[in-house]
Design a protein around this motif. Structure first.
Motif, mmCIF file in Angstrom:
data_model
loop_
_atom_site.group_PDB
_atom_site.id
_atom_site.type_symbol
_atom_site.label_atom_id
_atom_site.label_comp_id
_atom_site.label_asym_id
_atom_site.label_seq_id
_atom_site.Cartn_x
_atom_site.Cartn_y
_atom_site.Cartn_z
ATOM 1 N N UNK A 72 0.828 -1.209 0.000
ATOM 2 C CA UNK A 72 0.000 0.000 0.000
ATOM 3 C C UNK A 72 0.864 1.263 0.000
ATOM 4 N N UNK A 73 1.939 1.256 0.774
ATOM 5 C CA UNK A 73 2.844 2.406 0.805
ATOM 6 C C UNK A 73 3.520 2.602 -0.550
ATOM 7 N N UNK A 74 3.901 1.505 -1.182
ATOM 8 C CA UNK A 74 4.504 1.573 -2.512
ATOM 9 C C UNK A 74 3.547 2.233 -3.502
ATOM 10 N N UNK A 75 2.277 1.864 -3.427
ATOM 11 C CA UNK A 75 1.284 2.437 -4.328
ATOM 12 C C UNK A 75 1.112 3.932 -4.165
ATOM 13 N N UNK A 76 1.272 4.429 -2.942
ATOM 14 C CA UNK A 76 1.169 5.868 -2.691
ATOM 15 C C UNK A 76 2.214 6.625 -3.507
ATOM 16 N N UNK A 77 3.452 6.162 -3.454
ATOM 17 C CA UNK A 77 4.533 6.872 -4.138
ATOM 18 C C UNK A 77 4.474 6.686 -5.655
ATOM 19 N N UNK A 78 3.993 5.532 -6.111
ATOM 20 C CA UNK A 78 3.795 5.335 -7.547
ATOM 21 C C UNK A 78 2.763 6.330 -8.072
ATOM 22 N N UNK A 79 1.676 6.516 -7.328
ATOM 23 C CA UNK A 79 0.642 7.460 -7.728
ATOM 24 C C UNK A 79 1.139 8.894 -7.760
ATOM 25 N N UNK A 80 1.976 9.265 -6.802
ATOM 26 C CA UNK A 80 2.521 10.622 -6.757
ATOM 27 C C UNK A 80 3.387 10.893 -7.986
ATOM 28 N N UNK A 81 4.292 9.971 -8.294
ATOM 29 C CA UNK A 81 5.199 10.161 -9.432
ATOM 30 C C UNK A 81 4.418 10.300 -10.735
ATOM 31 N N UNK A 82 3.457 9.411 -10.955
ATOM 32 C CA UNK A 82 2.709 9.429 -12.212
ATOM 33 C C UNK A 82 1.897 10.707 -12.376
ATOM 34 N N UNK A 83 1.258 11.176 -11.309
ATOM 35 C CA UNK A 83 0.411 12.365 -11.422
ATOM 36 C C UNK A 83 1.229 13.611 -11.727
ATOM 37 N N UNK A 84 2.461 13.673 -11.219
ATOM 38 C CA UNK A 84 3.282 14.866 -11.426
ATOM 39 C C UNK A 84 4.060 14.830 -12.733
ATOM 40 N N UNK A 85 4.529 13.659 -13.133
ATOM 41 C CA UNK A 85 5.398 13.598 -14.311
ATOM 42 C C UNK A 85 4.631 13.918 -15.593
ATOM 43 N N UNK A 86 3.325 13.603 -15.638
ATOM 44 C CA UNK A 86 2.545 13.914 -16.830
ATOM 45 C C UNK A 86 2.246 15.404 -16.955
ATOM 46 N N UNK A 87 2.385 16.144 -15.870
ATOM 47 C CA UNK A 87 2.166 17.591 -15.924
ATOM 48 C C UNK A 87 3.404 18.341 -16.407
ATOM 49 N N UNK A 88 4.557 17.686 -16.428
ATOM 50 C CA UNK A 88 5.810 18.378 -16.719
ATOM 51 C C UNK A 88 6.035 18.738 -18.187
#
Length: 386
Positions: free
Chosen positions: A304-320
């Motif tokens: 579950x903790x791993x999924x939190x950080x995966x979600x953070x990276x994906x949401x931000x990298x597509x905005x760049x």
């Protein structure tokens, strides 16, 4: 067209990327059944998970250029149609080679990873762009979790073909909705001709564009390898039941559902996307390795903790891409990122499957996954993102 219509576009974007996610993640729980039915090696069993990435590797950049000039509706429709046809082919496949053909066809749906962010970057401005990307990532994560969780039970109860029938039917439904309601943003029609018509293509690729794409490659190498083999690892090494193993593997995407939009909303207001991405990738590196060592409640918490950080990276990298390279080169950057995403998806499961065939040990593969995330963090730190 009214500004409020962007929420309809966001809904279509979420539904479309959810279909692509379903088509990718519906396969891993079927691996034990397919290996038994077709008597394949671990490396061969990884091919349906990797061939789906080949069309994205070959066509992402050309499609990104075409979508920038002609809009996203055409290519989004093609992607969804390919997912439906490819999944149907796997459903009726009489042998393993036909399964590979069907998965290759399904892979053209990977174009959606260009179309969705490109469309959202036109419909949403800088104050809400990462929030929209977070919602799109959340929909993908939710379907990933559901696919991994329910596919194991479906395979046990109805056979592995039932999962591909479900994917085909859902893809047909979303295809119809996409044709009916998808529209181009007015800003996308106001742009002048893309610079690819005036400059050599090689001049459009900056060093940061390559760095960002390499970060995405390494991140998806790790994620695709983990999602493909973690349930099988739990069954063969930990002695877990397939249904429960699939549920635990699916949890890695579940925790990212509420986190991705929230992380996007916060970064829209605070900035500092690069720092957040770097720290999240470092955390992923640690948690990938830990997931292979712990059991029981500790395994649930780790995943579950791993999924939190995966979600953070994906949401931000597509905005760049829009912020780093501007509207004219955002599509090209997303095309290159999608090429590298598919390279990661293509190589991740195969490398871990090959390592297992050669050494008989899954643990070495998980260390490779962890190292790749560390390298991704280092590259992300070296970009000029905000």
């Amino acid at each position: 067209m009214s500004k409020g219509y962007r929420w309809t576009i966001l809904g279509l974007a979420c539904a479309s990327i959810a279909v692509m996610s379903l088509s990718v993640l519906i396969y891993p729980p079927s691996i034990p059944a397919l290996m038994h039915e077709f008597d394949t090696s671990y490396l061969a069993a990884s091919l349906p998970a990797t061939l789906i990435a080949v069309p994205g590797i070959l066509f992402s950049v050309p499609v990104s250029i075409s979508a920038t000039k002609k809009g996203v509706r055409l290519w989004g429709s093609v992607s969804l149609a390919c997912i439906a046809l490819g999944s149907t082919t796997v459903f009726v496949a009489p042998n393993f080679p036909v399964i590979l053909i069907g998965r290759f066809g399904t892979g053209f749906g990977a174009i959606l990873f260009i179309i969705v962010p490109l469309s959202l970057s036109h419909w949403f401005d800088a104050k809400s762009r990462a929030l929209a990307m977070g919602a799109f990532v959340a929909s993908s994560s939710l379907v990933n979790a559901l696919a991994l969780s329910m596919a194991g039970s479906m395979v046990t109860s109805f056979g592995w073909r039932s999962t591909f029938l479900l994917t085909s039917l859902v893809a047909m439904l979303v295809f119809g909705c996409f044709l009916r309601w998808m529209r181009e943003a007015e800003s996308s029609h106001d742009r002048s001709a893309p610079p690819s018509q005036h400059k050599r293509l090689s001049n459009l690729f900056s060093l940061d564009m390559w760095k960002l794409s390499l970060v995405w490659l390494l991140s998806n190498f790790s994620l695709s390898a983990f999602l493909t083999w973690y349930a099988t690892f739990l069954v063969e090494v930990k002695g877990a039941e397939l249904g429960l193993a699939s549920i635990l593997a699916g949890m890695v995407m579940l925790s990212g559902v509420p986190v991705a939009p929230l992380a996007g909303w916060i970064s829209d207001r605070l900035g500092r996307r690069r720092v957040i991405i770097v720290l999240s990738l470092v955390a992923e590196s640690f948690l990938y390795g830990l997931a292979a060592l712990v059991e029981g409640v500790a395994a649930v918490v780790t995943v579950l903790a791993l999924g939190v950080f995966i979600g953070i990276v994906a949401s931000l990298i597509f905005a760049l891409p829009r912020e780093m390279f501007g509207a004219e080169r955002a599509g090209l950057s997303l095309g290159l990122m999608n090429t590298f995403l598919n390279l990661g998806t293509f190589t991740g499961p195969s490398v871990i499957g090959l390592v297992k065939d050669l050494t008989g040990d899954f643990l070495i593969g998980f260390w490779i996954v962890s190292i790749c995330c560390t390298l991704a963090a280092a590259l992300a730190y070296l970009t000029k993102a905000q």
